[in-house]
Design a protein around this motif. Sequence first.
Motif, PDB file in Angstrom:
ATOM      1  N   ILE A  33      -5.159 -19.036 -12.735  1.00  0.00           N
ATOM      2  CA  ILE A  33      -6.417 -18.285 -12.793  1.00  0.00           C
ATOM      3  C   ILE A  33      -6.112 -16.805 -12.557  1.00  0.00           C
ATOM      4  CG2 ILE A  33      -8.697 -17.947 -11.756  1.00  0.00           C
ATOM      5  CD1 ILE A  33      -8.537 -20.887 -10.799  1.00  0.00           C
ATOM      6  N   PRO A  34      -6.393 -15.921 -13.525  1.00  0.00           N
ATOM      7  CA  PRO A  34      -6.143 -14.500 -13.295  1.00  0.00           C
ATOM      8  C   PRO A  34      -7.066 -13.948 -12.204  1.00  0.00           C
ATOM      9  CG  PRO A  34      -7.313 -14.816 -15.377  1.00  0.00           C
ATOM     10  CD  PRO A  34      -6.939 -16.181 -14.873  1.00  0.00           C
ATOM     11  N   VAL A  35      -6.487 -13.140 -11.325  1.00  0.00           N
ATOM     12  CA  VAL A  35      -7.243 -12.527 -10.227  1.00  0.00           C
ATOM     13  C   VAL A  35      -7.295 -11.024 -10.461  1.00  0.00           C
ATOM     14  CG1 VAL A  35      -7.383 -12.170  -7.739  1.00  0.00           C
ATOM     15  CG2 VAL A  35      -6.518 -14.342  -8.634  1.00  0.00           C
ATOM     16  N   ILE A  36      -8.514 -10.474 -10.389  1.00  0.00           N
ATOM     17  CA  ILE A  36      -8.708  -9.040 -10.565  1.00  0.00           C
ATOM     18  C   ILE A  36      -9.274  -8.481  -9.268  1.00  0.00           C
ATOM     19  CG2 ILE A  36      -9.964  -7.245 -11.833  1.00  0.00           C
ATOM     20  CD1 ILE A  36      -9.449 -10.699 -13.362  1.00  0.00           C
ATOM     21  N   LYS A  44       0.608  -3.739  -2.584  1.00  0.00           N
ATOM     22  CA  LYS A  44       1.036  -3.474  -3.956  1.00  0.00           C
ATOM     23  C   LYS A  44       2.176  -4.410  -4.353  1.00  0.00           C
ATOM     24  CE  LYS A  44       2.305   0.296  -7.092  1.00  0.00           C
ATOM     25  NZ  LYS A  44       3.574  -0.194  -7.613  1.00  0.00           N
ATOM     26  N   GLU A  45       3.089  -4.662  -3.415  1.00  0.00           N
ATOM     27  CA  GLU A  45       4.226  -5.549  -3.693  1.00  0.00           C
ATOM     28  C   GLU A  45       3.743  -6.961  -4.040  1.00  0.00           C
ATOM     29  OE1 GLU A  45       8.277  -7.207  -1.441  1.00  0.00           O
ATOM     30  OE2 GLU A  45       6.853  -5.940  -0.377  1.00  0.00           O
ATOM     31  N   ASP A  46       2.767  -7.486  -3.280  1.00  0.00           N
ATOM     32  CA  ASP A  46       2.232  -8.813  -3.565  1.00  0.00           C
ATOM     33  C   ASP A  46       1.342  -8.798  -4.810  1.00  0.00           C
ATOM     34  OD1 ASP A  46       3.465 -10.185  -1.448  1.00  0.00           O
ATOM     35  OD2 ASP A  46       1.928  -9.544  -0.035  1.00  0.00           O
ATOM     36  N   ALA A  47       0.609  -7.689  -4.985  1.00  0.00           N
ATOM     37  CA  ALA A  47      -0.262  -7.585  -6.161  1.00  0.00           C
ATOM     38  C   ALA A  47       0.541  -7.668  -7.447  1.00  0.00           C
ATOM     39  CB  ALA A  47      -1.056  -6.282  -6.104  1.00  0.00           C
ATOM     40  N   GLU A  48       1.742  -7.101  -7.430  1.00  0.00           N
ATOM     41  CA  GLU A  48       2.599  -7.142  -8.617  1.00  0.00           C
ATOM     42  C   GLU A  48       2.968  -8.584  -8.988  1.00  0.00           C
ATOM     43  OE1 GLU A  48       5.720  -4.555  -7.409  1.00  0.00           O
ATOM     44  OE2 GLU A  48       4.720  -2.748  -8.151  1.00  0.00           O
ATOM     45  N   LYS A  49       2.928  -9.475  -8.016  1.00  0.00           N
ATOM     46  CA  LYS A  49       3.271 -10.880  -8.260  1.00  0.00           C
ATOM     47  C   LYS A  49       2.056 -11.718  -8.661  1.00  0.00           C
ATOM     48  CE  LYS A  49       6.765 -10.756  -4.556  1.00  0.00           C
ATOM     49  NZ  LYS A  49       7.086 -11.305  -3.208  1.00  0.00           N
ATOM     50  N   TYR A  50       0.882 -11.408  -8.073  1.00  0.00           N
ATOM     51  CA  TYR A  50      -0.230 -12.358  -8.166  1.00  0.00           C
ATOM     52  C   TYR A  50      -1.521 -11.804  -8.773  1.00  0.00           C
ATOM     53  CZ  TYR A  50       2.877 -14.548  -4.768  1.00  0.00           C
ATOM     54  OH  TYR A  50       3.980 -15.079  -4.128  1.00  0.00           O
ATOM     55  N   ILE A  51      -1.578 -10.524  -9.089  1.00  0.00           N
ATOM     56  CA  ILE A  51      -2.821  -9.912  -9.563  1.00  0.00           C
ATOM     57  C   ILE A  51      -2.693  -9.503 -11.026  1.00  0.00           C
ATOM     58  CG2 ILE A  51      -4.389  -7.937  -9.254  1.00  0.00           C
ATOM     59  CD1 ILE A  51      -4.605  -9.926  -7.004  1.00  0.00           C
ATOM     60  N   TYR A  52      -3.750  -9.745 -11.805  1.00  0.00           N
ATOM     61  CA  TYR A  52      -3.764  -9.280 -13.202  1.00  0.00           C
ATOM     62  C   TYR A  52      -3.831  -7.757 -13.219  1.00  0.00           C
ATOM     63  CZ  TYR A  52      -5.458  -8.385 -17.945  1.00  0.00           C
ATOM     64  OH  TYR A  52      -5.613  -7.891 -19.222  1.00  0.00           O
ATOM     65  N   THR A  53      -4.793  -7.195 -12.470  1.00  0.00           N
ATOM     66  CA  THR A  53      -4.836  -5.746 -12.262  1.00  0.00           C
ATOM     67  C   THR A  53      -5.724  -5.452 -11.058  1.00  0.00           C
ATOM     68  OG1 THR A  53      -5.052  -3.598 -13.364  1.00  0.00           O
ATOM     69  CG2 THR A  53      -6.848  -5.163 -13.705  1.00  0.00           C
ATOM     70  N   TRP A  54      -5.569  -4.275 -10.518  1.00  0.00           N
ATOM     71  CA  TRP A  54      -6.314  -3.839  -9.340  1.00  0.00           C
ATOM     72  C   TRP A  54      -7.049  -2.558  -9.722  1.00  0.00           C
ATOM     73  CZ3 TRP A  54      -3.403  -2.191  -4.233  1.00  0.00           C
ATOM     74  CH2 TRP A  54      -4.333  -1.701  -3.296  1.00  0.00           C
ATOM     75  N   VAL A  55      -8.372  -2.671  -9.871  1.00  0.00           N
ATOM     76  CA  VAL A  55      -9.201  -1.521 -10.224  1.00  0.00           C
ATOM     77  C   VAL A  55      -9.507  -0.753  -8.934  1.00  0.00           C
ATOM     78  CG1 VAL A  55     -11.362  -0.745 -11.289  1.00  0.00           C
ATOM     79  CG2 VAL A  55     -10.189  -2.786 -12.163  1.00  0.00           C
ATOM     80  N   THR A  56      -8.953   0.428  -8.834  1.00  0.00           N
ATOM     81  CA  THR A  56      -9.070   1.172  -7.584  1.00  0.00           C
ATOM     82  C   THR A  56      -9.098   2.661  -7.889  1.00  0.00           C
ATOM     83  OG1 THR A  56      -8.079   1.486  -5.385  1.00  0.00           O
ATOM     84  CG2 THR A  56      -6.548   1.164  -7.226  1.00  0.00           C
ATOM     85  N   GLY A  57      -8.846   3.450  -6.890  1.00  0.00           N
ATOM     86  CA  GLY A  57      -8.746   4.892  -7.062  1.00  0.00           C
ATOM     87  C   GLY A  57      -7.559   5.387  -6.280  1.00  0.00           C
ATOM     88  N   ALA A 211      -8.437 -10.386 -19.260  1.00  0.00           N
ATOM     89  CA  ALA A 211      -7.521 -11.398 -18.725  1.00  0.00           C
ATOM     90  C   ALA A 211      -7.817 -12.771 -19.321  1.00  0.00           C
ATOM     91  CB  ALA A 211      -7.627 -11.434 -17.201  1.00  0.00           C
ATOM     92  N   ILE A 212      -9.102 -13.098 -19.395  1.00  0.00           N
ATOM     93  CA  ILE A 212      -9.515 -14.389 -19.956  1.00  0.00           C
ATOM     94  C   ILE A 212      -9.088 -14.496 -21.425  1.00  0.00           C
ATOM     95  CG2 ILE A 212     -11.540 -15.758 -20.642  1.00  0.00           C
ATOM     96  CD1 ILE A 212     -12.886 -14.632 -18.039  1.00  0.00           C
ATOM     97  N   GLY A 219      -1.490  -2.899 -16.157  1.00  0.00           N
ATOM     98  CA  GLY A 219      -0.652  -2.493 -15.028  1.00  0.00           C
ATOM     99  C   GLY A 219      -1.284  -2.959 -13.734  1.00  0.00           C
ATOM    100  N   VAL A 220      -0.489  -3.097 -12.693  1.00  0.00           N
ATOM    101  CA  VAL A 220      -1.026  -3.641 -11.448  1.00  0.00           C
ATOM    102  C   VAL A 220      -2.075  -2.719 -10.836  1.00  0.00           C
ATOM    103  CG1 VAL A 220       0.772  -2.692  -9.921  1.00  0.00           C
ATOM    104  CG2 VAL A 220      -0.448  -4.777  -9.268  1.00  0.00           C
TER     105      VAL A 220
END
Length: 245
Positions: A33-36, A44-57, A211-212, A219-220
Amino acid sequence: QTLIGAKVDAIIISAVSEKSSLPMIKKASEAGIPVICYNTCISKEDAEKYIYTWVTGDHRQQGGGVGKAAGEYFVAQGMKSPKIAVVSCERYQACQDRIAGFKEELLKLVPDATIVDNQEALEVDKAVEVSTNMLTAHPDIDAFYGEAGNMVAGAAVAIKQADKVGKVVIFGHDITPTTADLLIDGSIVKYINAMLAEDFGKTTIDMALDAINKKPSPGVIYNMTPKDFFSSKPEEVKAWLDAHK
């Protein structure tokens, strides 16, 4: 756990903690299941492994924007050694990055500026209490830096209650009806740097649909662009407020 069991197509989350949110995000990823993430995430290190992308600033950049605006204000006022109090949220990495950027840009313009106090207050009532105590302990404070919207709103109340309107000003983050009204008034809040919540929401939904639909991750980290709101431009602030009745 419920969403993973239901085999949803994607999960959107603003993580409470880099560490405590990790196990479930990892499980979702391992279940295909993609996680956003939006706004907050795991490291960031874990996000690179488990996250489709991280919408942030870029929170350091945001803090830098506030520091620059504060510095320009002090220069225009002829204040060479202003004293600043910080109402903070530095248990979160985003706020740690904001204060770092704030100091960096402020001191470029006003190298003799001093931060005389820094205390956490996540809710408005607490921010009023903390700001009041700082004004009592440091009666020569020239300005507050509010690391988020509740801090700005609380410091403004404290300034009014201490009869220091016109003597102490605020620079900070997050546009809300409260901070917008304060900006339009212009006597206390001079500048707000804001990530617009509706932009976060729309972009995050778009990313989940990508992602779906098996589109490659952008990018992460997907950085949103902040918007500047100045008390010297009340028409822009009023336009935002009118759109968010």
